[in-house]
Design an enzyme around this catalytic site. Structure first.
Site, PDB file in Angstrom:
ATOM      1  CE  LYS A   1     -44.863 -31.617  35.413  1.00 43.53           C
ATOM      2  NZ  LYS A   1     -43.563 -32.304  35.624  1.00 43.53           N
TER       3      LYS A   1
ATOM      4  CB  SER B   1     -39.696 -33.227  34.185  1.00 42.15           C
ATOM      5  OG  SER B   1     -39.861 -34.418  33.459  1.00 42.15           O
TER       6      SER B   1
ATOM      7  CB  ILE C   1     -38.574 -38.324  37.632  1.00 40.85           C
ATOM      8  CG1 ILE C   1     -38.102 -39.632  38.287  1.00 40.85           C
ATOM      9  CG2 ILE C   1     -39.307 -38.605  36.313  1.00 40.85           C
ATOM     10  CD1 ILE C   1     -39.221 -40.559  38.723  1.00 40.85           C
TER      11      ILE C   1
ATOM     12  CB  SER D   1     -43.158 -33.885  32.330  1.00 40.84           C
ATOM     13  OG  SER D   1     -42.703 -33.769  33.684  1.00 40.84           O
TER      14      SER D   1
END
Length: 560
Positions: free
Chosen positions: A151, A248, A245, A224
């Site tokens: 990521k 994601s 969190i 995310s």
């Protein structure tokens, strides 16, 4: 490879706001530098990008860019299988690196899943591993030759990272701790993957572009860690590292029909993951974990990393020995089925998947193995309101200031996620302390409710629906709840796919205004082809027990 032009056609069916001319010029320079790395022979036809099918997931294997052997390598192995094949010399690390580097850039042109791509570096790493194996007759570690995608915000030496804004981009001179562990075990790094502005959306739209769902390009790949989700689903990666969190890891994995695991906090190392601290973690703790194609690959990642005792260097970590899929469970396994969370009733295909799982697990032949009951999560609506405030202890102002400082536009999902906290502004220390007390009180009530309902694990939705339409990932209630109470969670694929023109039940009654809105969002878009994952959760620090339960569920729920 021949020279490349400065423009690379990327599929983007829906645009997003433009920034200032100065910002767009600087953004364009980043995209141009990326494009120059991609040779003509790895580029898809422009007319395909201009007129794509709804489902682009099969294009990498049929476009003619990959050889039959490269298709085989990228499609017919998981990470565990690749490690075995390289160690046994059926495959070389070099040909594996080439295959996944090529497939990842094809995937990027169709889904905008990457932020950086470094095929030449990957080949160099792989050749060194092949030479080592040839010389020593053994591998450097359990991930020898396994390509791993990372990521974008996670530091990898020689690459850029950011905290979800143009202003926060930095060049990383060294690996973070997790990457250094993986590298020491023989992992090969070849790309970094897209994430959203602020790293706090369930859709991965950033200055690099908007990541698309491979199975329906008009839907989100989630966030995310959405770039990871799309890349793994496109088989441009076998194993990626994400963070979670609020959902994601789990949401993009569910949107894209793959596996994702959010451990309890402080199980896997996150040392040096961010250049600057994130105040949300004063009350809501982030986790890092695998996104992949098989149960055993999640287990491989956990087992391999924890075997090096990372708690000795990252003192935040709890030294929990990993037993994973070999963990024994008491019988019968007590399973709570979540039909809805009392706040938002899930959309039709998710309800079908829940019904499918309940029917499978309730088969009389499993009566000695499973005890199945209905489970209702404790006060999901309160949890959602609470966690939205805890994410932004400054009311979102610092993040907003950072974004606009370069002329970058504020995206609609950024405004959405900090709107609950914005009226409260910057909190002082005692305000934060009181939020923590409220959080802890909620956690005690949550565990009391869990105990009263007497379950070992729960199975329920990963999201209010399948992958959502672009810019509509508004309600994270089914995943963020478990971040608030810090329980581990896995999302796992099902055979269920979203069908065209599915309808809500005639007796549907909204549970809340948010529930009503979710139905309206369903009726406004076409979700055809979207996969459905289910989420399985266990108590805090019962990560091993969760994997032990997955081993028991494997055959019943058809988990590869």
């Amino acid at each position: 490879m021949t020279a490349a032009s400065s423009k690379l056609a990327i599929l983007q069916p829906k645009g997003f706001p433009q920034g200032t001319p100065e910002f767009e010029q600087r953004r364009g320079a980043i995209l141009e530098a990326f494009a120059k790395k991609v040779p003509p022979e790895l580029r898809l036809p422009v007319d395909l990008i201009a007129s794509p099918p709804l489902d682009v997931s099969n294009i990498p294997s049929t476009c003619g860019i990959l050889t039959p052997r490269e298709v085989d390598i990228t499609e017919n192995y998981d990470a565990s299988g690749l490690a075995e094949a390289v160690a046994g010399r059926q495959l070389t690390a070099t040909e594996v690196a080439i295959s996944f580097s090529k497939r990842s850039i094809i995937a990027h042109q169709l889904t905008c899943c990457l932020t950086q791509w470094f095929m030449d570096d990957a080949i160099e790493q792989a050749k060194e591993l092949d030479d080592y194996l040839e010389k020593n007759g053994t591998t450097v570690g359990p991930l020898h030759g396994v390509p791993i995608s990372i990521k974008e915000h996670i530091p990898l030496a020689g690459t850029y990272s950011s905290q979800g804004s143009f202003a926060s981009i930095v060049l990383n001179e060294k690996d973070c701790y997790m990457v250094s562990i993986l590298r020491s075990m023989g992992a090969v790094f070849y790309c970094k993957t897209n994430q959203p502005q602020t790293i706090m959306h369930l859709e991965s739209t950033s200055h690099y572009g908007r990541t698309l769902n491979p199975f329906n390009i008009h839907l989100s790949a989630g966030g995310s860690s959405g770039g990871e989700g799309a890349l793994v689903a496109m088989k441009g990666s076998v194993l990626g590292i994400g963070t979670d969190i609020g959902g994601s890891i789990r949401c993009p994995s569910a949107f894209c029909g793959i596996y994702g695991f959010k451990p309890t906090s402080y199980v896997l190392p996150m040392k040096d993951y961010l250049a600057h601290s994130f105040s949300a973690e004063l009350n809501v703790l982030c986790s890092t974990g695998p996104m992949c194609r098989s149960l055993r690959d999640m287990d491989l990642l956990m087992r391999s990393v924890l075997a090096v005792k990372p708690h000795l260097l990252d003192q935040k970590l709890i030294p929990i020995p990993w037993t994973g899929l070999k963990t024994s469970n008491t019988k019968p396994l007590k399973i709570g089925i979540i039909e809805n969370d009392g706040f938002i009733d899930p959309q039709p295909p998710v309800k079908r998947a829940i019904a499918w799982a309940r029917e499978r697990l309730s088969d009389p032949k499993y009566s000695d193995t499973f005890q199945v009951k209905t489970f209702k999560p404790y006060n999901a609506e309160e949890a959602w309101s609470m966690i939205c405030r805890m994410y932004w202890l400054d009311g979102g102002q610092l993040a907003k200031d950072d974004i606009v400082s370069t002329g970058e536009p504020i995206l609609s999902l950024s405004d959405w996620i900090w709107k609950e906290a914005k009226p409260h502004g910057m909190l002082n220390a005692e305000d934060v302390n009181q939020l923590r007390a409220t959080r802890d009180e909620f956690r005690y009530k949550f565990v009391d409710s869990w105990n009263e309902q007497d379950v070992d694990i729960v199975i329920g939705p990963a999201f209010v629906g399948p992958a959502c339409a672009h810019d509509t990932a508004l309600y994270w209630t089914y995943t963020s709840l478990y971040n608030l109470v810090d329980y581990p969670g896995v999302v796992a694929p099902t055979p269920i796919r979203t069908e065209a023109k599915e309808q809500y039940a005639t007796d549907y009654r909204p549970l809340s205004e948010a529930c009503k809105h979710v139905k309206e969002l369903w009726e406004a878009s076409n979700f055809e082809g979207a996969p459905i994952d289910l989420q399985i959760n266990a108590r805090k620090y019962h990560d091993n027990e969760l994997f032990g339960a997955l081993a028991v569920l494997k055959d019943v729920l058809e988990l590869p």
